[in-house]
Scaffold this motif. Structure first.
Motif, PDB file in Angstrom:
ATOM      1  N   LEU A 785       0.818  -1.207   0.000  1.00 44.25           N
ATOM      2  CA  LEU A 785       0.000   0.000   0.000  1.00 44.25           C
ATOM      3  C   LEU A 785       0.855   1.261   0.000  1.00 44.25           C
ATOM      4  O   LEU A 785       0.539   2.228  -0.691  1.00 44.25           O
ATOM      5  N   LYS A 786       1.882   1.239   0.793  1.00 39.85           N
ATOM      6  CA  LYS A 786       2.771   2.405   0.856  1.00 39.85           C
ATOM      7  C   LYS A 786       3.371   2.684  -0.517  1.00 39.85           C
ATOM      8  O   LYS A 786       3.427   3.816  -0.981  1.00 39.85           O
ATOM      9  N   GLU A 787       3.835   1.609  -1.144  1.00 38.88           N
ATOM     10  CA  GLU A 787       4.474   1.749  -2.445  1.00 38.88           C
ATOM     11  C   GLU A 787       3.574   2.427  -3.471  1.00 38.88           C
ATOM     12  O   GLU A 787       4.028   3.129  -4.349  1.00 38.88           O
ATOM     13  N   HIS A 788       2.299   2.138  -3.389  1.00 41.99           N
ATOM     14  CA  HIS A 788       1.378   2.615  -4.424  1.00 41.99           C
ATOM     15  C   HIS A 788       0.396   3.629  -3.888  1.00 41.99           C
ATOM     16  O   HIS A 788      -0.656   3.863  -4.473  1.00 41.99           O
ATOM     17  N   GLU A 789       0.789   4.213  -2.761  1.00 41.49           N
ATOM     18  CA  GLU A 789      -0.088   5.127  -2.056  1.00 41.49           C
ATOM     19  C   GLU A 789      -0.629   6.218  -2.966  1.00 41.49           C
ATOM     20  O   GLU A 789      -1.811   6.543  -2.946  1.00 41.49           O
ATOM     21  N   ASN A 790       0.262   6.748  -3.790  1.00 40.33           N
ATOM     22  CA  ASN A 790      -0.121   7.881  -4.622  1.00 40.33           C
ATOM     23  C   ASN A 790      -1.370   7.599  -5.455  1.00 40.33           C
ATOM     24  O   ASN A 790      -2.390   8.269  -5.323  1.00 40.33           O
ATOM     25  N   LEU A 792      -3.329   4.960  -5.435  1.00 42.57           N
ATOM     26  CA  LEU A 792      -4.445   4.374  -4.676  1.00 42.57           C
ATOM     27  C   LEU A 792      -5.308   5.472  -4.080  1.00 42.57           C
ATOM     28  O   LEU A 792      -6.537   5.449  -4.185  1.00 42.57           O
ATOM     29  N   LYS A 793      -4.657   6.433  -3.476  1.00 46.49           N
ATOM     30  CA  LYS A 793      -5.379   7.545  -2.855  1.00 46.49           C
ATOM     31  C   LYS A 793      -6.216   8.287  -3.885  1.00 46.49           C
ATOM     32  O   LYS A 793      -7.381   8.600  -3.649  1.00 46.49           O
ATOM     33  N   ARG A 794      -5.592   8.546  -5.023  1.00 42.85           N
ATOM     34  CA  ARG A 794      -6.290   9.347  -6.029  1.00 42.85           C
ATOM     35  C   ARG A 794      -7.470   8.591  -6.642  1.00 42.85           C
ATOM     36  O   ARG A 794      -8.543   9.141  -6.832  1.00 42.85           O
ATOM     37  N   LEU A 795      -7.272   7.327  -6.917  1.00 39.62           N
ATOM     38  CA  LEU A 795      -8.361   6.585  -7.571  1.00 39.62           C
ATOM     39  C   LEU A 795      -9.513   6.306  -6.613  1.00 39.62           C
ATOM     40  O   LEU A 795     -10.662   6.194  -7.041  1.00 39.62           O
ATOM     41  N   ALA A 796      -9.209   6.177  -5.356  1.00 34.78           N
ATOM     42  CA  ALA A 796     -10.280   5.831  -4.422  1.00 34.78           C
ATOM     43  C   ALA A 796     -10.780   7.028  -3.632  1.00 34.78           C
ATOM     44  O   ALA A 796     -11.723   6.905  -2.842  1.00 34.78           O
ATOM     45  N   GLY A 797     -10.150   8.183  -3.832  1.00 35.49           N
ATOM     46  CA  GLY A 797     -10.569   9.369  -3.082  1.00 35.49           C
ATOM     47  C   GLY A 797     -10.204   9.281  -1.617  1.00 35.49           C
ATOM     48  O   GLY A 797     -10.997   9.604  -0.737  1.00 35.49           O
ATOM     49  N   ILE A 798      -8.988   8.817  -1.364  1.00 33.68           N
ATOM     50  CA  ILE A 798      -8.524   8.656   0.004  1.00 33.68           C
ATOM     51  C   ILE A 798      -7.585   9.819   0.342  1.00 33.68           C
ATOM     52  O   ILE A 798      -6.705  10.173  -0.452  1.00 33.68           O
ATOM     53  N   GLY A 799      -7.789  10.408   1.529  1.00 29.18           N
ATOM     54  CA  GLY A 799      -6.911  11.480   1.966  1.00 29.18           C
ATOM     55  C   GLY A 799      -5.737  10.923   2.743  1.00 29.18           C
ATOM     56  O   GLY A 799      -4.580  11.225   2.489  1.00 29.18           O
ATOM     57  N   GLU A 800      -6.079  10.059   3.683  1.00 28.12           N
ATOM     58  CA  GLU A 800      -5.043   9.502   4.530  1.00 28.12           C
ATOM     59  C   GLU A 800      -5.171   7.993   4.545  1.00 28.12           C
ATOM     60  O   GLU A 800      -6.265   7.464   4.727  1.00 28.12           O
ATOM     61  N   LEU A 801      -4.053   7.324   4.337  1.00 27.96           N
ATOM     62  CA  LEU A 801      -4.092   5.874   4.278  1.00 27.96           C
ATOM     63  C   LEU A 801      -3.123   5.307   5.310  1.00 27.96           C
ATOM     64  O   LEU A 801      -1.926   5.593   5.252  1.00 27.96           O
ATOM     65  N   THR A 802      -3.642   4.540   6.241  1.00 28.14           N
ATOM     66  CA  THR A 802      -2.783   3.944   7.248  1.00 28.14           C
ATOM     67  C   THR A 802      -2.968   2.443   7.270  1.00 28.14           C
ATOM     68  O   THR A 802      -4.106   1.963   7.279  1.00 28.14           O
ATOM     69  N   ALA A 803      -1.873   1.724   7.222  1.00 29.57           N
ATOM     70  CA  ALA A 803      -1.965   0.277   7.296  1.00 29.57           C
ATOM     71  C   ALA A 803      -1.243  -0.197   8.544  1.00 29.57           C
ATOM     72  O   ALA A 803      -0.080   0.132   8.755  1.00 29.57           O
ATOM     73  N   ASP A 804      -1.958  -0.932   9.364  1.00 33.27           N
ATOM     74  CA  ASP A 804      -1.359  -1.411  10.610  1.00 33.27           C
ATOM     75  C   ASP A 804      -2.195  -2.587  11.076  1.00 33.27           C
ATOM     76  O   ASP A 804      -3.385  -2.658  10.850  1.00 33.27           O
ATOM     77  N   GLU A 805      -1.503  -3.492  11.740  1.00 35.46           N
ATOM     78  CA  GLU A 805      -2.218  -4.687  12.166  1.00 35.46           C
ATOM     79  C   GLU A 805      -3.224  -4.399  13.272  1.00 35.46           C
ATOM     80  O   GLU A 805      -4.315  -4.929  13.315  1.00 35.46           O
ATOM     81  N   LYS A 806      -2.841  -3.517  14.204  1.00 38.57           N
ATOM     82  CA  LYS A 806      -3.734  -3.317  15.342  1.00 38.57           C
ATOM     83  C   LYS A 806      -4.162  -1.864  15.484  1.00 38.57           C
ATOM     84  O   LYS A 806      -3.760  -1.164  16.402  1.00 38.57           O
ATOM     85  N   LEU A 807      -4.960  -1.458  14.537  1.00 41.76           N
ATOM     86  CA  LEU A 807      -5.522  -0.122  14.614  1.00 41.76           C
ATOM     87  C   LEU A 807      -6.814  -0.158  15.396  1.00 41.76           C
ATOM     88  O   LEU A 807      -7.547  -1.141  15.363  1.00 41.76           O
TER      89      LEU A 807
END
Length: 903
Positions: A785-790, A792-807
């Motif tokens: 996700l980090k690698e393709h953040e740019n 991904l965010k634009r196509l899905a309309g995401i402002g902030e993207l956080t990936a973590d196991e225990k959010l």
RNA sequence: GGGCUCAUAGCUCAGUUGGUUAGAGCGCUUCCUUGACAUGGAAGAGGUCAGAGGUUCGAGUCCUCUUGGGCCCACCA
């Protein structure tokens, strides 16, 4: 390029066609080492104007020939036209009628001149229209069935058959069109169910008794009756057999003949016998040695044999005779009855079976060759079911009447002695039907070939050529080799015969396909083509035939005017599923138009962006530096290439067009180009250049793949990439280096994620401009996700993207769960939507999801619980089911957990 | 009288050898016009695969029958 946003086909079509033709692109490349691949066109009638049937037929041929040409074959598509004897003669006769004259007033020679003049002026219409379709025919080899070479072929064929004993002259009952005033072959008669009547007519006994009642649909023919037939075991008529009846009106004595062919159950069980006007009666008359009395003229009017009815039209006579019979109390009964009535295929006039001297081809030996073609020589029909139709026809074949009493056509190479022939004919007409009706040519003074010095019978020198011409199909059946030079042994004939493929409609399998096979085998000892692709018939919505009289014509030229040739062609290919009829409506062509527009605009986007030129091969970028999207689209492209090639190799035109449509539109444009735009924004010029290069690489391949379907627009775009014509570009082959299952898997995950987020956004009506936050809970694979953040965010309309196991999940979130797959474990997508999420709505959404999963899980569980399934299904299927049930269970647990968190 | 063919979403049609959750285009619903394309983009609703039986662990797919369209061939006048 600063092109207009909408593709304008008219600008480019004429220009490119001219350039291709002038550049010799349609000729087989003599320098090519590829194997020859030849198609001969089903020659349209010179009188023809392009209709949808032509558009379909020629589009398919052109797709194949362009495909084969690009694959490196020495591809040849031989064009030409058919002189269409009766049809063309009719057209010119109508023209004469407007001038208040007739062909007879003009005389034969003048008339034929007129037809040639007509052909000179209008005969190229259809050929020009084929050009507008983009047909890549080799026009330098264009032929016409009446040109010198083909006329030579016709004469040669006639003489060879004659010498082989397969052509004879006979005095037989043939199908006669009273309007065209010519004989027709059995195939040229179209049968139509007609609501008519069955008339019961009393034939009194000559001795004064009641006689009997016959049933007929054609009372006017009773004037030509020579007998009445009954079944020998029919109790009702036993006493009458052998007795004499009196023909009503004419009072001619008629014998009652017993013959078991009579169907006792039909009508009254008694049949009138009219050998001169009914095919069944003709055979009956032959068997019983009856005479034949012709009661009608060539025009279908009653003749002097018809007594009081002489001069009347045959249908007028029917009415009058019924009136008279009724008046005499002889019309016993009239009942409704439908029967199949033969009509002339050119003018729809009711055919009149008529006795006349004609030329015939003896078909049985040829049919044997035709059957052999399938059974031994590997002739193959696509779809295969037509093989049976073809074989059935050959198995029941009848001799082919090839003489036509018209003037436009190949004159029959036979000469008659003015002294012997009429005398012989008169004798034959007077003779009984049991005489051999094949003419003894020596006695009759008939001479086949060039004009002899003297009659071999009487040695007289007064000889005239046969007035008749040959059936049009007698030249058409030679088409696959006559167009290549036969009977001369030409280079073309050596190279391209047998041809490779024939593409045609089911309506001419008998007329043309079967006869070509027989001719090919007979004259050249080889089948004329290996494969026959039979496409469907064009119909309009509702299943009706397209016809002028119904006013439901969709004119391909109008479609071309409105939407362009490529749109027409692509739409046709898209609709052509193997051998099925095509139901058309105007708006079906929008698919092709929109697709062309999409291609055009994708090309604009790509060509406007900076890139290395595609021609800089080998690949100037390191495969390892490619982004995931790059790898993914290249992988998809390899698949598209392979599948398109496979589809075209098996003539699945619709499959090919669907693959390309899906690839270009929904994979390349919807995903790759959208991502590419964003990749280029990154500011890294080398990445931008690389992306541009890959775009061009894909575009370039797509143009080649689409070229057989849409030659014009693809060439137009292609020329902006490189100067060489697309027609000489090779067909793409998959590059193994770019087949990349890993990219497929990884990209698939991201694609899934984007869709899920969009889904949530749409479901909860998040305004388009508003960005959302996405929390991804998952272990394996989230680094992606980090690698393709740019993008991904634009196509899905995401402002902030956080990936973590225990959010922590904020309350008021919408969730979705992606199943584990390949390198990924299950991911939980959490979109915090404080204020936007109505908890009840979210609960229902999740419940619906759970329900669907449960239904599936249940089905799987019961399948797996079934002991017969376990013992009989292949192990891999069982394993797969178990695996997927496990995954379903995990999914279900996720969703149920999410449901709990809401409550 | 023989033979072929079709019946799948509101419409028009795909669905290669039987195998997870049956697809497309059009139409429909909702949202989106700061430049590749509104001939466009995103999301969605919509199908007991004509009916009945059979073969099979499993049928839209194979077999039989029925119903309803279309077509071809055939010498019941």
């Amino acid at each position: 390029m600063s092109s207009p946003s909408a593709y304008n086909p008219h600008e480019v079509e004429a220009r490119w066609y001219r350039q291709w033709e002038a550049g010799g692109c349609f000729k087989p490349d003599p320098s090519s080492s590829g194997s020859p691949f030849a198609i001969v066109i089903p020659p349209p009638n010179v009188t023809g104007i392009l209709h949808m049937g032509h558009a379909l037929n020629n589009t398919l041929q052109d797709i194949v020939i362009r495909f084969k040409r690009m694959q490196g074959h020495r591809a040849l598509w031989v064009p030409g036209t058919d002189h269409a004897g009766i049809a063309t003669q009719n057209v010119v006769e109508r023209q004469l009628a407007k001038e208040k004259t007739t062909r007879h007033q003009l005389g034969r020679e003048e008339f034929v001149k007129r037809v040639w003049a007509w052909r000179q002026e209008y005969g190229s219409t259809i050929v020009q229209q084929l050009r507008r379709l983009g047909s890549s025919c080799d026009w330098s080899r264009e032929r016409f069935t009446m040109d010198e070479g083909l006329s030579q072929a016709v004469e040669t064929a006639f003489l060879e058959l004659y010498r082989a004993g397969l052509i004879y002259r006979g005095y037989y009952l043939v199908n006669w069109c009273p309007r065209c005033q010519t004989a027709l072959s059995d195939e040229e008669v179209q049968h139509e169910e007609i609501q008519g009547h069955l008339y019961h007519i009393r034939y009194p006994s000559a001795a004064g008794g009641e006689g009997l009642v016959v049933a007929t649909t054609r009372p006017e023919t009773l004037l030509g009756d020579v007998a009445v037939a009954v079944h020998p075991e029919d109790e009702r008529y036993r006493s009458l057999a052998g007795k004499t009846l009196l023909l009503p009106i004419l009072k001619r004595p008629l014998k009652v003949i017993a013959d078991p062919v009579v169907d006792r159950a039909f009508g009254t069980g008694a049949v009138k016998v009219t050998p001169a006007h009914d095919p069944v009666d003709f055979l009956f008359g032959q068997r019983h040695g009856l005479e034949a009395i012709r009661v009608m003229s060539a025009e279908g009017r009653m003749n002097e044999q018809a007594g009081p009815y002489a001069g009347m039209d045959r249908f007028e006579c029917r009415e009058k005779i019924l009136e008279d019979l009724a008046a005499q109390g002889l019309l016993v009964k009239t009942e409704p009855h439908t029967s199949a009535v033969g009509h002339c295929y050119r003018c729809k006039t009711v055919v009149e079976p008529t006795l006349s001297p004609q030329w015939f081809v003896k078909m049985a030996p040829l049919a044997k060759l035709g059957i052999e073609a399938v059974e031994k020589d590997g002739l193959r029909f696509v779809p295969e079911r037509w093989t049976k139709v073809y074989l059935d026809w050959l198995a029941n074949i009848r001799d082919w009447c090839i003489s036509r009493q018209i003037w436009w056509g190949h004159r029959i190479p036979a000469w008659y002695c003015r002294h012997c022939y009429p005398a012989f004919l008169e004798k034959q007409e007077r003779g009984s039907l049991s005489d051999n009706l094949k003419m003894d040519e020596a006695q009759a003074g008939i001479h086949v070939g060039s004009k002899p010095a003297a009659c071999r019978h009487c040695k007289g020198t007064d000889l005239v050529q046969d007035e008749d011409v040959l059936d049009t199909w007698f030249s058409s059946w030679l088409w696959p080799f006559s167009t290549l030079g036969w009977p001369r042994e030409t280079e073309d004939l050596r190279t391209f015969y047998p041809t490779s493929l024939l593409v045609t409609g089911q309506d001419i399998i008998f007329f043309w396909v079967a006869r070509m096979v027989m001719a090919g085998k007979f004259f050249l000892k080889k089948i004329p083509f290996r494969e026959v692709y039979i496409h469907g018939i064009i119909r309009v919505e509702g299943g009706k035939k397209m016809s002028k009289s119904l006013g439901n014509i969709i004119d391909p030229l109008q479609v071309i005017d409105r939407m362009g040739t490529d749109a027409l062609r692509f739409s046709i290919a898209h609709m052509t599923s193997e051998g099925q009829d095509l139901y058309l409506a105007e708006d079906k062509f929008l698919l092709g138009r929109n697709f062309a527009n999409k291609l055009w605009n994708a090309a604009r986007l790509i060509l406007d962006s900076p890139s290395l030129p595609v021609s800089q091969s080998p690949i100037p970028f390191n495969p390892r530096s490619m982004t995931l999207a790059d790898r993914w689209i290249l992988n998809r492209l390899q698949r598209a290439i392979q599948e398109t090639t496979d589809a075209l190799n098996s003539y699945r035109f619709n499959a090919a067009s669907r693959i390309l449509y899906q690839f270009l539109w929904h994979e390349f444009c919807d995903w790759y180009l959208e991502i590419a735009k964003l990749q280029k924004e990154g500011g890294d010029p080398s990445l931008a250049q690389q992306t541009g290069f890959i775009q061009r690489t894909v575009l370039e391949a797509v143009l080649r793949l689409l070229h057989p379907f849409m030659p014009f627009i693809t060439e137009e775009i292609w020329q902006k990439l490189q100067p060489e014509t697309l027609m000489r570009a090779p067909w793409p082959t998959p590059n193994p280096a770019w087949i990349d299952p890993e990219a497929e898997e990884l990209f698939g995950r991201l694609d899934f994620l984007v869709t899920e987020v969009r889904n949530i956004r749409a479901f909860f009506r998040v305004p388009a401009k508003e960005k959302v936050t996405l929390l991804v809970q998952g272990r394996k694979g989230t680094a992606l996700l980090k690698e393709h953040e740019n993008w991904l965010k634009r196509l899905a309309g995401i402002g902030e993207l956080t990936a973590d196991e225990k959010l922590k999940r904020p309350s008021g979130s919408a969730v979705s769960h992606l199943p584990a797959a390949g390198p990924f474990d299950a991911w939980d997508l959490v979109v915090p939507l404080a204020g936007l999420v109505n908890l009840d709505v979210e609960r229902k959404r999740i419940e619906k999801e759970i329900e669907a999963l449960q239904v599936r899980a249940k089905a799987k569980r019961s399948r797996l619980a079934d002991s017969t399934f376990r013992s009989k299904a292949p192990p891999d299927v069982i394993a797969e089911e178990e695996e997927s049930l496990k995954e379903l269970g995990a999914q279900l647990a996720k969703w149920q957990d999410s449901l709990k968190q809401i409550q």
